[in-house]
Design a protein around this motif. Structure first.
Motif, PDB file in Angstrom:
ATOM      1  N   TYR A  38      -2.613  -9.066  12.441  1.00  0.00           N
ATOM      2  CA  TYR A  38      -2.709  -9.933  13.572  1.00  0.00           C
ATOM      3  C   TYR A  38      -3.704 -10.863  13.044  1.00  0.00           C
ATOM      4  CZ  TYR A  38      -4.278 -12.302  17.882  1.00  0.00           C
ATOM      5  OH  TYR A  38      -4.766 -13.466  18.680  1.00  0.00           O
ATOM      6  N   ALA A  39      -4.978 -10.162  12.506  1.00  0.00           N
ATOM      7  CA  ALA A  39      -6.093 -10.717  12.151  1.00  0.00           C
ATOM      8  C   ALA A  39      -5.910 -11.823  10.853  1.00  0.00           C
ATOM      9  CB  ALA A  39      -7.344  -9.947  12.078  1.00  0.00           C
ATOM     10  N   MET A  40      -5.190 -11.117   9.986  1.00  0.00           N
ATOM     11  CA  MET A  40      -4.612 -11.772   8.782  1.00  0.00           C
ATOM     12  C   MET A  40      -3.818 -13.148   9.187  1.00  0.00           C
ATOM     13  SD  MET A  40      -4.681 -12.428   5.617  1.00  0.00           S
ATOM     14  CE  MET A  40      -5.468 -11.043   4.731  1.00  0.00           C
ATOM     15  N   ILE A  65     -12.944 -14.888   9.593  1.00  0.00           N
ATOM     16  CA  ILE A  65     -12.076 -13.759  10.125  1.00  0.00           C
ATOM     17  C   ILE A  65     -11.813 -12.805   8.995  1.00  0.00           C
ATOM     18  CG2 ILE A  65      -9.515 -13.439  10.999  1.00  0.00           C
ATOM     19  CD1 ILE A  65      -9.784 -16.097  12.160  1.00  0.00           C
ATOM     20  N   ILE A  66     -11.405 -13.504   7.770  1.00  0.00           N
ATOM     21  CA  ILE A  66     -11.298 -12.542   6.652  1.00  0.00           C
ATOM     22  C   ILE A  66     -12.313 -11.718   6.113  1.00  0.00           C
ATOM     23  CG2 ILE A  66     -10.952 -12.449   3.948  1.00  0.00           C
ATOM     24  CD1 ILE A  66      -8.275 -13.304   5.566  1.00  0.00           C
ATOM     25  N   ASP A  67     -13.742 -11.944   6.249  1.00  0.00           N
ATOM     26  CA  ASP A  67     -14.835 -11.515   6.164  1.00  0.00           C
ATOM     27  C   ASP A  67     -14.988 -10.239   7.196  1.00  0.00           C
ATOM     28  OD1 ASP A  67     -16.462 -12.433   4.034  1.00  0.00           O
ATOM     29  OD2 ASP A  67     -18.355 -12.477   5.440  1.00  0.00           O
ATOM     30  N   ASP A  68     -14.710 -10.574   8.331  1.00  0.00           N
ATOM     31  CA  ASP A  68     -14.584  -9.235   9.353  1.00  0.00           C
ATOM     32  C   ASP A  68     -13.568  -8.397   8.942  1.00  0.00           C
ATOM     33  OD1 ASP A  68     -16.487 -10.740  10.418  1.00  0.00           O
ATOM     34  OD2 ASP A  68     -15.338 -11.477  12.136  1.00  0.00           O
ATOM     35  N   MET A  69     -12.282  -8.821   8.599  1.00  0.00           N
ATOM     36  CA  MET A  69     -11.479  -7.770   8.064  1.00  0.00           C
ATOM     37  C   MET A  69     -12.040  -6.776   6.733  1.00  0.00           C
ATOM     38  SD  MET A  69      -7.696  -9.746   8.172  1.00  0.00           S
ATOM     39  CE  MET A  69      -6.931  -8.327   7.457  1.00  0.00           C
ATOM     40  N   LEU A  70     -12.232  -7.509   5.895  1.00  0.00           N
ATOM     41  CA  LEU A  70     -12.730  -6.873   4.702  1.00  0.00           C
ATOM     42  C   LEU A  70     -13.786  -5.894   4.875  1.00  0.00           C
ATOM     43  CD1 LEU A  70     -13.003  -9.842   2.073  1.00  0.00           C
ATOM     44  CD2 LEU A  70     -11.319  -7.829   2.285  1.00  0.00           C
ATOM     45  N   ASP A  71     -14.693  -6.378   6.104  1.00  0.00           N
ATOM     46  CA  ASP A  71     -15.734  -5.251   6.533  1.00  0.00           C
ATOM     47  C   ASP A  71     -15.070  -3.994   7.136  1.00  0.00           C
ATOM     48  OD1 ASP A  71     -18.727  -4.671   7.332  1.00  0.00           O
ATOM     49  OD2 ASP A  71     -17.765  -4.319   9.281  1.00  0.00           O
ATOM     50  N   THR A  81     -15.126  -7.613  16.247  1.00  0.00           N
ATOM     51  CA  THR A  81     -14.429  -8.469  15.503  1.00  0.00           C
ATOM     52  C   THR A  81     -12.766  -8.543  15.886  1.00  0.00           C
ATOM     53  OG1 THR A  81     -14.405  -7.059  13.727  1.00  0.00           O
ATOM     54  CG2 THR A  81     -16.083  -8.546  13.659  1.00  0.00           C
ATOM     55  N   LEU A  82     -12.370  -9.587  15.476  1.00  0.00           N
ATOM     56  CA  LEU A  82     -10.725 -10.090  15.964  1.00  0.00           C
ATOM     57  C   LEU A  82      -9.740  -8.868  15.885  1.00  0.00           C
ATOM     58  CD1 LEU A  82      -9.221 -12.338  17.166  1.00  0.00           C
ATOM     59  CD2 LEU A  82      -8.554 -12.902  14.638  1.00  0.00           C
ATOM     60  N   ALA A  83      -9.890  -7.979  14.793  1.00  0.00           N
ATOM     61  CA  ALA A  83      -8.851  -6.924  14.818  1.00  0.00           C
ATOM     62  C   ALA A  83      -9.376  -6.032  15.955  1.00  0.00           C
ATOM     63  CB  ALA A  83      -8.910  -6.288  13.393  1.00  0.00           C
ATOM     64  N   VAL A  84     -10.489  -5.766  16.227  1.00  0.00           N
ATOM     65  CA  VAL A  84     -10.770  -4.786  17.119  1.00  0.00           C
ATOM     66  C   VAL A  84     -10.593  -5.221  18.481  1.00  0.00           C
ATOM     67  CG1 VAL A  84     -13.042  -3.503  17.955  1.00  0.00           C
ATOM     68  CG2 VAL A  84     -12.715  -3.909  15.606  1.00  0.00           C
ATOM     69  N   ILE A  85     -10.784  -6.621  18.741  1.00  0.00           N
ATOM     70  CA  ILE A  85     -10.458  -7.118  19.957  1.00  0.00           C
ATOM     71  C   ILE A  85      -9.116  -7.111  20.405  1.00  0.00           C
ATOM     72  CG2 ILE A  85     -10.550  -9.303  21.341  1.00  0.00           C
ATOM     73  CD1 ILE A  85     -13.159  -9.960  19.829  1.00  0.00           C
TER      74      ILE A  85
END
Length: 345
Positions: free
Chosen positions: A305-307, A230-236, A258-262
């Motif tokens: 939310y993702a964090m 999840i953190i990897d996807d946020m950093l991207d 990814t999660l934030a986008v969803i």
């Protein structure tokens, strides 16, 4: 949860410095091939750095259960070799040009040689594991490899399409968290009895139920792996190219939700959803910019939310090892979730 303190970063690295150095040497030894291009590609990948978090987890899991045999070094190299093989194949599938700030291996050697080198690394990892004469180790690695391949195939099928959170978590479990989980379980598997596995001893039997230690350490690895991805996807989405060592927002450009986008898709306006769909379908920022997507994510609290979700999984990882005997290795395991959620690359 016991009241023992969480270790510091310097304490953890002091604790594992010698073992990790031995894992590096073992990885190098295992990667030697009479076909020079295989050795060259393996050495190039190994010299690219990386966090070595998977062998670190295996070492901590094994050490926390009192393992003193060299099996922990060999298996630490095995999980890093498997991880490296997945990176080779991922770069080919994603048509990536950079990895950790350098040209990706496929850019240097081409897809054909790299896919075969990745296959070789897989087989060498299994050859090393087979020498442990431990059925539990083989059971875990076979299941792991199947799930990782299934995860990659599922992701390819869903590129450019909208997915829900359940589908997202299934994907990141297969692609990332499963290897974290198995790294921890392997640490338990080679620690059973703590007498070492001689060449003429076959430990465990196929299909045997997981021990309590394998279950708790495996749950720790699963939760930690989910937080990590999840953190990897946020950093991207949020970091810049120089920090990431690859182009930012690569996931969106590859059609990955990814999660934030969803989260933003489920809560955004019609215009917001259309903007996100456009990027996923185009696989570029030609019609909608990266900054516009970030504005949508910030407006709907999607990054927060993702964090929060990653931090919840990190805390669940700590809770998973509540019954583990107190000691310096448990303190180190309690430190890792904070490292995972606070990193910037």
């Amino acid at each position: 949860m016991s009241s023992i303190s969480i270790a510091t970063a310097s304490e953890v690295f002091d604790l594992l410095r010698d073992d990790l150095a031995l894992v590096e040497k073992e990885f190098s030894r295992q990667s030697e091939s009479p076909v020079q291009v295989v050795t060259d590609i393996a050495n190039y990948l190994m010299s690219g750095g990386g966090k070595r978090i998977r062998p670190m987890l295996l070492l901590l899991g094994a050490r926390s259960l009192g393992c003193k045999t060299d099996a922990r070094i060999r298996m630490g190299a095995v999980v890093e070799m498997l991880h490296t093989a997945t990176l080779v194949h991922d770069d080919i599938i994603d048509e990536a040009s950079t990895r950790r700030g350098r040209p990706s291996s496929n850019t240097t050697w081409g897809n054909s040689k790299c896919v075969l080198a990745g296959d070789w690394l897989y087989m060498e990892a299994f050859q090393t594991a087979l020498n442990e004469r431990n059925f539990r180790v083989l059971d875990l690695l076979i299941s792991l490899t199947q799930q990782m391949v299934e995860g990659e195939l599922l992701q390819m099928e869903k590129l450019g399409h909208l997915i829900n959170e359940e589908e997202y978590f299934d994907l990141i479990y297969r692609k990332t968290a499963c290897l974290f989980k198995v790294s921890m379980q392997l640490g338990a598997a080679i620690s059973a009895g703590n007498t070492g596995n001689s060449a003429d001893t076959i430990s465990a039997t196929p299909g045997e139920p997981l021990t309590a230690e394998e279950q708790s350490l495996g749950e720790y690895g699963r939760n930690l792996g989910l937080a990590f991805q999840i953190i990897d996807d946020m950093l991207d989405l949020t970091a810049n190219d120089n920090v990431l060592g690859k182009p930012a927002a690569s996931d969106l450009r590859e059609g990955k939700a990814t999660l934030a986008v969803i989260h933003a898709l489920e809560r955004g306006t019609g215009a917001d959803r259309e903007a996100i769909r456009t990027v996923l379908a185009d696989r570029s920022f030609e019609h909608v910019t990266h900054q516009q997507i970030l504005e949508i994510l910030l407006r709907h609290g999607s990054l927060a939310y993702a964090m929060d979700t990653a931090c919840a999984y990190a805390e669940a990882a700590r809770q998973s090892i509540a019954d583990l005997p107190d000691g310096e290795y448990k303190r180190a395991l309690l430190w890792v979730p904070g490292f995972v959620t606070s990193r910037d690359r």
